[in-house]
Design a protein around this motif. Structure first.
Motif, PDB file in Angstrom:
ATOM      1  N   MET A  79      -4.879  -6.024 -10.443  1.00 50.35           N
ATOM      2  CA  MET A  79      -4.587  -4.657 -10.874  1.00 50.35           C
ATOM      3  C   MET A  79      -4.310  -3.742  -9.686  1.00 50.35           C
ATOM      4  SD  MET A  79      -7.159  -3.943 -14.075  1.00 50.35           S
ATOM      5  CE  MET A  79      -6.584  -2.255 -14.142  1.00 50.35           C
ATOM      6  N   VAL A  80      -5.114  -3.917  -8.628  1.00 49.59           N
ATOM      7  CA  VAL A  80      -4.930  -3.074  -7.438  1.00 49.59           C
ATOM      8  C   VAL A  80      -3.551  -3.311  -6.822  1.00 49.59           C
ATOM      9  CG1 VAL A  80      -5.687  -2.718  -5.056  1.00 49.59           C
ATOM     10  CG2 VAL A  80      -7.364  -2.792  -6.902  1.00 49.59           C
ATOM     11  N   ILE A  81      -3.196  -4.571  -6.640  1.00 47.71           N
ATOM     12  CA  ILE A  81      -1.898  -4.879  -6.024  1.00 47.71           C
ATOM     13  C   ILE A  81      -0.757  -4.403  -6.909  1.00 47.71           C
ATOM     14  CG2 ILE A  81      -0.353  -6.751  -5.319  1.00 47.71           C
ATOM     15  CD1 ILE A  81      -2.783  -8.267  -4.305  1.00 47.71           C
ATOM     16  N   PHE A  82      -0.890  -4.635  -8.227  1.00 45.93           N
ATOM     17  CA  PHE A  82       0.167  -4.228  -9.163  1.00 45.93           C
ATOM     18  C   PHE A  82       0.316  -2.705  -9.195  1.00 45.93           C
ATOM     19  CE2 PHE A  82       1.536  -3.094 -13.515  1.00 45.93           C
ATOM     20  CZ  PHE A  82       2.794  -3.682 -13.484  1.00 45.93           C
ATOM     21  N   THR A  83      -0.789  -1.986  -9.323  1.00 40.46           N
ATOM     22  CA  THR A  83      -0.705  -0.514  -9.388  1.00 40.46           C
ATOM     23  C   THR A  83      -0.244   0.073  -8.059  1.00 40.46           C
ATOM     24  OG1 THR A  83      -3.074  -0.377  -8.848  1.00 40.46           O
ATOM     25  CG2 THR A  83      -2.447  -0.286 -11.191  1.00 40.46           C
ATOM     26  N   HIS A  84      -0.652  -0.526  -6.954  1.00 43.02           N
ATOM     27  CA  HIS A  84      -0.185  -0.058  -5.654  1.00 43.02           C
ATOM     28  C   HIS A  84       1.323  -0.268  -5.510  1.00 43.02           C
ATOM     29  CE1 HIS A  84      -4.158   0.841  -4.529  1.00 43.02           C
ATOM     30  NE2 HIS A  84      -4.046   0.654  -3.224  1.00 43.02           N
ATOM     31  N   ALA A  85       1.803  -1.404  -5.987  1.00 41.64           N
ATOM     32  CA  ALA A  85       3.245  -1.680  -5.907  1.00 41.64           C
ATOM     33  C   ALA A  85       4.034  -0.679  -6.753  1.00 41.64           C
ATOM     34  CB  ALA A  85       3.532  -3.108  -6.356  1.00 41.64           C
ATOM     35  N   LEU A  86       3.539  -0.388  -7.962  1.00 43.77           N
ATOM     36  CA  LEU A  86       4.204   0.599  -8.810  1.00 43.77           C
ATOM     37  C   LEU A  86       4.179   1.987  -8.189  1.00 43.77           C
ATOM     38  CD1 LEU A  86       3.137  -0.270 -12.492  1.00 43.77           C
ATOM     39  CD2 LEU A  86       5.363  -0.595 -11.402  1.00 43.77           C
ATOM     40  N   HIS A 109       0.830  -1.203   0.000  1.00 39.55           N
ATOM     41  CA  HIS A 109       0.000   0.000   0.000  1.00 39.55           C
ATOM     42  C   HIS A 109       0.873   1.264   0.000  1.00 39.55           C
ATOM     43  CE1 HIS A 109      -3.277   2.714   0.695  1.00 39.55           C
ATOM     44  NE2 HIS A 109      -4.155   1.722   0.756  1.00 39.55           N
ATOM     45  N   PRO A 110       0.654   2.182  -0.948  1.00 38.86           N
ATOM     46  CA  PRO A 110       1.503   3.386  -1.057  1.00 38.86           C
ATOM     47  C   PRO A 110       1.427   4.310   0.150  1.00 38.86           C
ATOM     48  CG  PRO A 110       0.240   3.026  -3.082  1.00 38.86           C
ATOM     49  CD  PRO A 110      -0.314   2.088  -2.057  1.00 38.86           C
ATOM     50  N   ILE A 111       0.366   4.221   0.938  1.00 36.07           N
ATOM     51  CA  ILE A 111       0.251   5.108   2.102  1.00 36.07           C
ATOM     52  C   ILE A 111       1.369   4.854   3.102  1.00 36.07           C
ATOM     53  CG2 ILE A 111      -1.134   3.679   3.657  1.00 36.07           C
ATOM     54  CD1 ILE A 111      -1.872   7.339   2.847  1.00 36.07           C
ATOM     55  N   HIS A 112       2.026   3.686   2.953  1.00 37.30           N
ATOM     56  CA  HIS A 112       3.068   3.312   3.919  1.00 37.30           C
ATOM     57  C   HIS A 112       4.447   3.875   3.586  1.00 37.30           C
ATOM     58  CE1 HIS A 112       0.436  -0.484   4.764  1.00 37.30           C
ATOM     59  NE2 HIS A 112      -0.001   0.584   5.392  1.00 37.30           N
ATOM     60  N   THR A 113       4.599   4.524   2.453  1.00 35.73           N
ATOM     61  CA  THR A 113       5.943   5.001   2.087  1.00 35.73           C
ATOM     62  C   THR A 113       6.488   5.993   3.107  1.00 35.73           C
ATOM     63  OG1 THR A 113       4.880   6.627   0.651  1.00 35.73           O
ATOM     64  CG2 THR A 113       5.723   4.638  -0.397  1.00 35.73           C
ATOM     65  N   GLU A 114       5.616   6.810   3.687  1.00 35.27           N
ATOM     66  CA  GLU A 114       6.114   7.766   4.686  1.00 35.27           C
ATOM     67  C   GLU A 114       6.621   7.043   5.918  1.00 35.27           C
ATOM     68  OE1 GLU A 114       4.629  11.616   7.291  1.00 35.27           O
ATOM     69  OE2 GLU A 114       3.577  11.083   5.447  1.00 35.27           O
ATOM     70  N   ALA A 115       5.948   5.939   6.300  1.00 37.48           N
ATOM     71  CA  ALA A 115       6.362   5.193   7.490  1.00 37.48           C
ATOM     72  C   ALA A 115       7.587   4.328   7.233  1.00 37.48           C
ATOM     73  CB  ALA A 115       5.209   4.328   7.987  1.00 37.48           C
ATOM     74  N   VAL A 116       7.737   3.833   5.997  1.00 36.47           N
ATOM     75  CA  VAL A 116       8.826   2.903   5.704  1.00 36.47           C
ATOM     76  C   VAL A 116      10.043   3.640   5.130  1.00 36.47           C
ATOM     77  CG1 VAL A 116       9.497   0.821   4.431  1.00 36.47           C
ATOM     78  CG2 VAL A 116       7.154   1.062   5.279  1.00 36.47           C
ATOM     79  N   THR A 117       9.829   4.492   4.129  1.00 40.69           N
ATOM     80  CA  THR A 117      10.944   5.183   3.488  1.00 40.69           C
ATOM     81  C   THR A 117      11.423   6.369   4.310  1.00 40.69           C
ATOM     82  OG1 THR A 117       9.971   4.526   1.388  1.00 40.69           O
ATOM     83  CG2 THR A 117      11.745   6.138   1.296  1.00 40.69           C
ATOM     84  N   GLY A 118      10.529   7.015   5.021  1.00 39.87           N
ATOM     85  CA  GLY A 118      10.945   8.044   5.972  1.00 39.87           C
ATOM     86  C   GLY A 118      11.480   7.383   7.222  1.00 39.87           C
ATOM     87  N   VAL A 119      12.707   7.662   7.579  1.00 36.73           N
ATOM     88  CA  VAL A 119      13.353   6.922   8.683  1.00 36.73           C
ATOM     89  C   VAL A 119      12.599   7.103   9.994  1.00 36.73           C
ATOM     90  CG1 VAL A 119      15.488   6.655  10.005  1.00 36.73           C
ATOM     91  CG2 VAL A 119      15.603   7.087   7.561  1.00 36.73           C
ATOM     92  N   VAL A 120      12.063   8.302  10.250  1.00 40.24           N
ATOM     93  CA  VAL A 120      11.349   8.513  11.517  1.00 40.24           C
ATOM     94  C   VAL A 120      10.092   7.660  11.603  1.00 40.24           C
ATOM     95  CG1 VAL A 120      12.208  10.853  11.874  1.00 40.24           C
ATOM     96  CG2 VAL A 120      10.107  10.504  10.588  1.00 40.24           C
ATOM     97  N   GLY A 121       9.633   7.134  10.452  1.00 37.55           N
ATOM     98  CA  GLY A 121       8.475   6.243  10.473  1.00 37.55           C
ATOM     99  C   GLY A 121       8.738   4.940  11.191  1.00 37.55           C
ATOM    100  N   ARG A 122       9.987   4.721  11.577  1.00 36.91           N
ATOM    101  CA  ARG A 122      10.306   3.488  12.309  1.00 36.91           C
ATOM    102  C   ARG A 122       9.505   3.377  13.598  1.00 36.91           C
ATOM    103  NH1 ARG A 122      16.496   2.125  13.266  1.00 36.91           N
ATOM    104  NH2 ARG A 122      16.375   2.271  10.997  1.00 36.91           N
ATOM    105  N   ALA A 123       9.117   4.502  14.155  1.00 35.31           N
ATOM    106  CA  ALA A 123       8.285   4.456  15.364  1.00 35.31           C
ATOM    107  C   ALA A 123       6.998   3.689  15.083  1.00 35.31           C
ATOM    108  CB  ALA A 123       7.972   5.880  15.829  1.00 35.31           C
ATOM    109  N   GLU A 124       6.395   3.903  13.913  1.00 40.68           N
ATOM    110  CA  GLU A 124       5.173   3.176  13.536  1.00 40.68           C
ATOM    111  C   GLU A 124       5.479   1.694  13.358  1.00 40.68           C
ATOM    112  OE1 GLU A 124       2.578   5.189  13.343  1.00 40.68           O
ATOM    113  OE2 GLU A 124       3.687   7.071  13.242  1.00 40.68           O
ATOM    114  N   LEU A 125       6.596   1.396  12.703  1.00 42.79           N
ATOM    115  CA  LEU A 125       6.930   0.001  12.408  1.00 42.79           C
ATOM    116  C   LEU A 125       7.181  -0.795  13.683  1.00 42.79           C
ATOM    117  CD1 LEU A 125       9.435   0.729   9.489  1.00 42.79           C
ATOM    118  CD2 LEU A 125       6.996   0.296   9.312  1.00 42.79           C
TER     119      LEU A 125
END
Length: 915
Positions: free
Chosen positions: A412-419, A130-146
């Motif tokens: 399609m949803v999973i593929f487009t979300h991954a892209l 899910h693309p909404i997770h990029t802030e939590a995963v790619t942003g290092v401070v998102g580690r608190a969520e993880l």
């Protein structure tokens, strides 16, 4: 509950790796800068206990400016990253990706509690990409969520095992649940909400109650027509234990933040300070906004503050319709899940709980937070959304007519979300790319314009940065930080008049002081830096120092714990030659922060001004205890030790200078002073090496060039000194001591009387009263056998220095020789030597070894702050001045030279008299 198998784990982990591999090449951006780059809690030199005393950003929880985000375990993982790779971002991003994969796998196990195997895998895959997770995963401070999510899910899984045979209570899983909840909360505050999910699970899933059944049972009990069933009593006991544990955690958390909520401004969350009903309408509208981001994550933005979402000020606003539809849908799902006891209703209920309960702390419904929308806080709520989607897909795919279509749509949803996720990761590559991508989504947020400006400013592109800062002031005319940014940029462009106007505009927007009302509670602490920045600007004008001091005092009066104001004022007071008042300012700042190495360094500078070197050295040492790599303290304490003349301090001085060049390998000053130390210790070869390194780094290093030439002349390598002197005089043609040394070598070694004469004449052109240059020119006249000119020259020299006995004696000798016929055969000096630059020369010799060349002992200065009020500490630059102070050792050396020169004079007189 079915177990997960290796095939499922491999599929999920592989998909996470495929979506987030490019995140490894991203840097530290946005909040990462404060949490990672500027956070001293990551450094091994910081005691571990400090992690439990400071907030997520490294600010003590007791300070008003603290964000009150208490996440010590997350910071501990940052510290482990720092231990292995310091500030290389790849390892931080790699660990975040691993944690996301772990969460996705654990989430699969949770899904299998409520969904069949196929639907569980689909929910987990959808969550993983899910693309909404990029802030939590790619942003290092998102580690608190993880991290919080890992222990959040683990706590829930543990609780599901608390029901034993015959509905008995198994206490071990409950105790483990409480422990895991505490750990989750220490990773991020929302971890505590898993207790609510456990309670819902216990009542409606484990015990199988429905809302009508609970109402019926409660009604009968209240009317006295029945008793509470034993199973329900057991459930109540478990719930009481959970709630009591939760209450205890909440009490501890409140104690940690010292019963103070963080200070936010209307710029962070405009609706929070809006009147009724604007506040309620806007906050309720934010719920469907967040739901839409989960449903359609096509336009993502890293910052939703300020004017991103306009306030809803009327019931007639069309956006209220979205709020109404959202609540209707939510109520319908809630009624369905609570009223019926089937598996489908249980799945929907748990999905709704996962969506709603973890989101409550960030919803603004119970207390204001420092943002409008934040994508990373949807990390856990998206789990409920994914379960809901997977459950709906399961229902649709069971119908044969829609089975193929459902698979196509799902793929399609999973593929487009991954892209989308893969593409979104590149936005986090740098601050510039991140904020520019945000501006494509939202142009009404002044903070985004400011942040693009900051990114360009960091690249020294001030002209472009200014355009973005000015646009921020147009988007949000009352944004104090934007006007401060404009002022700072004008200053960087040397447009001081415009800079002052911008700072004055920012100052005019500050809330006025209201008697009896706490000022700092109504303003962001970093906005007070407008006084610091304005004072720093105007104090460049010597006639406005008092005005600058007034601004510092005004900032302190508004906020007595404003540490930076005391620091800046102390620096100003030193400039105003008020060291005692400067000392008071720094001592006051130390009362607020005794663990600040810069403060101890600045106090040391004050003691130097007060001629208290021992106290200065103590404070330098204190600064180095707190920060062993404090560059200015290392350098200036070493110079202080060197200047003390105490031989026992030289090894420590050398050690500190070596540490300094290790930190600042491109600074020639460190190598130069190591060379001077080596000269003190008579280590000529080592001194030569250090001097050459200094000159290699800074080819026009005045003092290094001269002292290297002087070193050669002292070690009988005068001819090697000549090219060094030529280089020195190429850069500094008016270097008198260099000219004297060159003249001496030309006269004594090269027998170039004409060249020596030019050197001494040039000295007198620049300084007609230079006694040594004048006297040596007299010697040249004598060597040219022009005794009458030599006599006149010595008369003039004697007039410049009437108390120098040797000049009078030389004059007498020349006069005697004028009347003698033998003067042609008798040279004034044996071996053709002139009065020169070393200890065996005449006593009026002016050239002395420069035993140290300290960089200016400046205080740690406060630069113009960005809107985040980042402190900017810069090393002072070499002023290329030779040390004018005479130490005790210098005086002894001069006296030795004087004694040797007197002996030499006696020898000269014997030769001249024909003895």
């Amino acid at each position: 509950m079915a177990d997960i198998n290796l095939k499922e784990v491999t599929l999920i982990v592989g998909l996470v790796a495929a979506c987030y591999w490019n995140s490894l090449f991203c840097g530290f951006v946005f909040d990462d800068v404060s949490a990672i780059l500027d956070n001293k809690d990551l450094h091994p030199t910081t005691p571990l206990k400090t992690l439990f005393q400071n907030d997520f950003w490294g600010t003590p929880m007791s300070e008003e400016r603290s964000h009150k985000s208490y996440r010590p375990l997350t910071v501990l993982t940052f510290r482990l990253n720092y231990l292995f790779s310091e500030l290389k971002p790849m390892s931080y991003h790699l660990l975040n990706t691993i944690f996301h994969a772990v969460v996705s796998v654990i989430f699969l196990k949770v899904c299998k509690l409520f969904l069949d195997n196929r639907s569980s895998v689909i929910a987990s895959l959808l969550f993983a990409v899910h693309p909404i997770h990029t802030e939590a995963v790619t942003g290092v401070v998102g580690r608190a969520e993880l991290l919080s999510s890992i222990f959040f899910l683990a706590a829930f899984l543990s609780y599901t095992k608390s029901k034993g045979p015959d509905n008995s209570i198994v206490w071990t899983p409950i105790a483990l649940t409480v422990l895991l909840v505490a750990v989750a909360t220490l990773c991020k505050e929302q971890g505590i909400t898993v207790v609510g999910i456990c309670c819902v699970y216990e009542v409606f899933i484990a015990q199988g109650y429905t809302l009508p059944l609970l109402c019926t049972t409660a009604g009968q009990f209240l009317r006295g027509k029945g008793s509470i069933p034993f199973s329900m009593l057991q459930t109540l006991i478990k719930l009481i234990v959970l709630m009591f544990s939760t209450l205890l955690l909440v009490v501890i958390r409140v104690q940690v933040i010292q019963s103070q909520l963080p200070v936010f401004t209307r710029f962070d969350n405009p609706a929070a300070v809006s009147p009724t009903p604007t506040r309620q309408l806007t906050f309720n509208y934010l719920l469907p906004v967040n739901a839409w981001l989960l449903l359609n994550p096509s336009e993502l933005c890293c910052d939703w503050t300020m004017g991103t979402i306009p306030l809803i000020e009327s019931f007639l606003d069309v956006r209220n319709l979205a709020t109404f539809i959202f609540f209707c849908f939510l109520v319908a799902l809630g009624v369905f899940s609570l009223r019926y006891s089937g598996d489908s209703s249980k799945t929907v209920l748990m999905a709704l709980c996962l969506m709603a309960l973890p989101f409550i702390p960030a919803s603004n419904l119970f207390f204001p937070v420092g943002f409008v929308v934040a994508e990373r806080v949807l990390y856990v709520p998206s789990m409920g959304f994914c379960i809901l989607v997977a459950h709906g897909w399961q229902k649709i795919s069971n119908k044969s007519i829609l089975k193929k279509l459902s698979w196509v749509c799902l793929s399609m949803v999973i593929f487009t979300h991954a892209l989308k996720t893969l593409h979104r990761n590149w936005d986090w590559e740098s601050e510039y790319t991140l904020f520019m991508s945000a501006l494509k989504v939202n142009k009404n947020n002044a903070k985004l314009w400011n942040n693009v400006g900051h990114a360009l400013e960091n690249e020294k592109n001030f002209e472009r940065a200014l355009k973005y800062f000015l646009q921020a002031t147009h988007v949000q005319p009352d944004d104090i930080g934007a006007h401060m940014n404009v002022g700072r940029t004008y200053k960087n462009l040397n447009r001081t008049k415009e800079a002052e106007e911008s700072y004055m505009m920012a100052k005019s927007l500050m809330p006025q002081v209201i008697p009896g009302k706490k000022y700092a509670a109504r303003i962001a602490p970093n906005h007070l830096n407008v006084y610091i920045n304005l004072a720093n600007l105007i104090r460049a004008n010597e006639s406005r120092l008092e005005e600058a001091d007034q601004l510092y005092r005004q900032a302190i009066s508004m906020r007595p714990d404003f540490k930076q104001a005391y620091i800046s004022r102390g620096e100003l007071l030193l400039k105003m030659n008020k060291p005692f008042k400067a000392k008071e300012a720094y001592l006051k700042a130390l009362e607020l922060d005794r663990n600040n190495a810069d403060l101890w360094y600045n106090l040391a500078i004050v003691h130097i001004e007060l001629k208290e070197p021992n106290e200065a050295l103590k404070n330098f040492n204190h600064a180095l205890e707190l920060n062993p790599k404090h560059k200015l303290a290392l350098f200036n304490s070493a110079i202080l030790m060197q200047e003390s003349g105490e031989v026992k301090l030289r090894p420590e001085a050398r050690k500190r200078l070596l540490s300094y060049i290790n930190e600042e390998p491109q600074d020639a000053n460190g190598y130069f002073n190591l060379g001077m130390l080596a000269m003190d210790d008579k280590k000529d070869t080592e001194a030569e090496i250090w001097m050459k390194k200094a000159i290699k780094l800074q080819t026009d290093f005045r003092s290094a060039l001269f002292n290297l030439a002087l070193l050669y002349s002292q070690t009988a390598k005068e001819l090697m000194a000549l090219p060094v002197l030529e280089e020195l005089l190429r850069y500094y043609p008016d270097h008198i001591k260099g000219l004297i040394l060159k003249g001496d070598i030309l006269m004594n070694q090269k027998k170039d009387i004409l060249g020596a004469k030019k050197c001494f004449e040039k000295i007198l052109e620049m300084d007609p009263s230079n006694v040594q240059g004048k006297h040596n020119l007299c010697v040249v006249y004598f060597e040219e056998k022009d005794l009458l000119k030599a006599e006149r020259c010595l008369v003039e020299t004697l007039a410049l220095a009437p108390h120098e006995e040797y000049i009078q004696r030389h004059l007498n000798i020349v006069r005697d020789k004028i009347s003698s016929s033998s003067f042609v055969e008798q040279p004034i000096f044996p071996a053709g030597k002139t009065s020169g630059v070393e200890g065996d020369k005449i006593p009026t010799e002016n050239i002395k070894e420069i035993k140290s060349e300290p960089r200016p002992t400046e205080t740690i200065k406060t630069s113009d702050n960005k809107s985040q009020s980042k402190s900017n500490k810069q090393l002072g630059k070499n002023t290329e001045k030779e040390n004018p102070h005479k130490t005790t050792k210098d005086i002894k050396e001069i006296e030795k030279k004087r004694v040797a020169a007197l002996k030499r004079l006696e020898e000269i007189e014997r030769i001249l008299n024909g003895e």
